[in-house]
Design a protein around this motif. Structure first.
Motif, short mmCIF file in Angstrom:
data_model
loop_
_atom_site.label_atom_id
_atom_site.label_comp_id
_atom_site.label_asym_id
_atom_site.label_seq_id
_atom_site.Cartn_x
_atom_site.Cartn_y
_atom_site.Cartn_z
N ARG A 74 0.82 -1.21 0.00
CA ARG A 74 0.00 0.00 0.00
C ARG A 74 0.86 1.26 0.00
O ARG A 74 0.58 2.25 -0.66
N PHE A 75 1.93 1.18 0.79
CA PHE A 75 2.84 2.32 0.88
C PHE A 75 3.46 2.59 -0.49
O PHE A 75 3.48 3.73 -0.97
N ASP A 76 3.93 1.54 -1.15
CA ASP A 76 4.56 1.70 -2.47
C ASP A 76 3.57 2.25 -3.49
O ASP A 76 3.92 3.10 -4.32
N LEU A 136 0.92 8.16 5.11
CA LEU A 136 2.16 7.52 4.65
C LEU A 136 3.04 7.17 5.84
O LEU A 136 3.64 6.10 5.91
N GLN A 137 3.08 8.14 6.77
CA GLN A 137 3.88 7.96 7.98
C GLN A 137 3.33 6.82 8.85
O GLN A 137 4.07 6.16 9.57
N ALA A 138 2.00 6.61 8.75
CA ALA A 138 1.39 5.54 9.54
C ALA A 138 1.89 4.18 9.09
O ALA A 138 1.95 3.23 9.86
N GLY A 180 8.06 7.54 6.22
CA GLY A 180 7.13 7.77 5.11
C GLY A 180 7.15 9.19 4.58
O GLY A 180 7.08 9.41 3.37
N ARG A 181 7.23 10.15 5.51
CA ARG A 181 7.19 11.56 5.10
C ARG A 181 8.37 11.92 4.20
O ARG A 181 8.21 12.54 3.16
N ALA A 240 9.87 11.24 -3.49
CA ALA A 240 9.08 10.73 -4.62
C ALA A 240 8.33 11.86 -5.33
O ALA A 240 7.53 11.60 -6.22
N GLY A 241 8.56 13.13 -4.88
CA GLY A 241 7.95 14.24 -5.61
C GLY A 241 7.04 15.15 -4.81
O GLY A 241 6.58 16.18 -5.30
N ALA A 242 6.75 14.81 -3.52
CA ALA A 242 5.90 15.69 -2.72
C ALA A 242 6.71 16.91 -2.26
O ALA A 242 7.95 16.87 -2.24
N ASN A 243 6.01 18.01 -1.88
CA ASN A 243 6.74 19.20 -1.44
C ASN A 243 6.10 19.88 -0.23
O ASN A 243 6.42 21.02 0.07
#
Ligand code: SAH
Ligand code: SF4
Length: 362
Positions: A254-256, A280-282, A287-288, A294-297
């Motif tokens: 799920r994380f991937d 994601l952190q869960a 995760g963060r 992976a592209g988040a900001n």
């Protein structure tokens, strides 16, 4: 499929639906992440926006089948913070280095709730002015309510569509919930001048890779400024999550998948704000950071007093509040620096996409 492809190219995804599908299902994860991170650096820079998340009320009138604070969960002790409590927490967050905050709660549509939020917004704006950003995530409301809150000082609004597939939406919500209304709310928010955020849950029961590709096309078609996506995590006290416990392999999978969605959204949409979410952190303690690479900001530490955490459990194993937020901004800066990025302390963190489409930043 042909028709969808044409729409997606007209309305702004940078890659075709077929390529989105390929990246989601077949591209090796490492090379996907590398490509997405390069787009993130080119569009946003090596910069991470910071928001303080305040979960100010767990009272909700809705009964979404997946959510731990749904109306039907009678085991939950409900709370609503007072006006003074919210305003002083906002002032504390500002003092501790946050340049903006997110006010999130269950969904209540009432005159009393509208006026309550309006008063809170006016008090925050009176103390901190327009340099301090305010995002709301308070569910579906009428155009008039959205306008009143925008007038009172809110700049951004997050309302996840949850899935762009209407049929799947109707399976995870009671009949009284309408996908069309939610989509129309996103359009109203845009008309009111908000920076508009939406998003989906990934790995919902019955959801396909095609659905996820269409979710990304939906973001482009609606010209969305900010995206928050995360894995669906079953909650034992909900109709959808009852009896389902994720084992380690399922958590990893799920994380991937959620990381893939972040990466493909960045490649397909370019300059939008994308959050590296708590869910994601869960599933992974790092995760963060992995979400950013992976592209988040955007990261949104929870600054709500931890005494309320038990009563705001949207899903199982939700991380607790990041206790003393003053200390945390320093710690978070180091954490973000450790992956070669800079945390934007004290900044509003507006969406570059909103600026590019000519949005008014006041
Ligand atoms: N009531 C507001 C905001 C609070 S809920 C609203 O619904 O818009 C915020 C988000 O939590 C929802 O949009 C949903 O995507 C997410 N959420 C709820 N239950 C979840 C679960 N079991 N797993 C993952 N995310 C969940
Ligand atoms: Fe309420 Fe939002 Fe949870 Fe639905 S997802 S039950 S609206 S808090």
């Amino acid at each position: 499929m042909e028709e969808k492809k044409e729409i997606s190219q007209k309305k702004g995804t940078r890659i075709s639906r077929d390529e989105i599908l390929f990246l989601l299902s077949e591209e090796p994860l490492d090379s996907l992440i590398e490509r997405a991170y390069a787009v993130k650096v080119a569009e946003i820079g090596k910069r991470v926006s910071l928001r303080a998340l305040i979960e100010w009320s767990s009272v909700c009138s809705k009964n979404c089948y997946y959510c731990g604070i749904r109306r039907g969960n009678s085991a939950l002790a409900r709370y609503r913070m007072s006006e003074d409590e919210i305003v002083s927490l906002a002032l504390k967050a500002h003092k501790d280095g946050y340049g903006n905050l997110v006010l999130q709660s269950g969904e209540i549509e009432s005159d009393e709730n509208t006026s309550f939020v309006e008063r809170v917004l006016k008090r925050i704006a009176a103390s901190l002015g327009d340099d301090f950003g305010v995002t709301l995530s308070l569910g579906e409301q009428t155009d008039e309510v959205f306008e009143r809150w925008r007038e009172a000082g809110a700049h951004r609004y997050l309302l996840r569509i949850e899935t762009s597939n209407r049929e799947l939406y109707s399976k995870i919500h009671p009949q009284e919930c309408s996908w069309e209304r939610r989509r129309n709310c996103l359009r109203s928010l845009r008309k009111c001048g908000y920076q508009v955020g939406t998003g989906v849950m990934c790995a919902l029961p019955g959801q396909t890779i095609e659905d996820l590709a269409d979710d990304i096309i939906f973001f482009a078609e609606e010209d969305i400024d900010m995206i928050g996506m995360g894995p669906y995590i079953p909650h034992p006290a909900t109709p959808l999550g009852q009896g389902e416990v994720l084992d380690e392999a399922a958590k990893r999978e799920r994380f991937d998948l959620a990381l893939r969605m972040i990466a493909v959204a960045r490649i397909a949409l370019g300059d939008v704000n994308i959050a590296s979410t708590t869910a994601l952190q869960a599933l992974d303690p790092q995760g963060r950071e992995k979400g950013i690479l992976a592209g988040a900001n955007v990261i949104m530490p929870n600054v709500t007093d931890s005494k309320y955490n038990e009563s705001y459990n949207l899903y199982a194993d939700k991380p607790r509040s990041d206790s003393a937020c003053g200390e945390d901004v320093g710690k978070l800066s180091h954490l973000v620096e450790s992956i070669g990025e800079k945390l934007l302390v004290g900044e509003r963190g507006d969406s570059p996409h909103y600026k590019a489409r000519g949005g008014d930043l006041v």
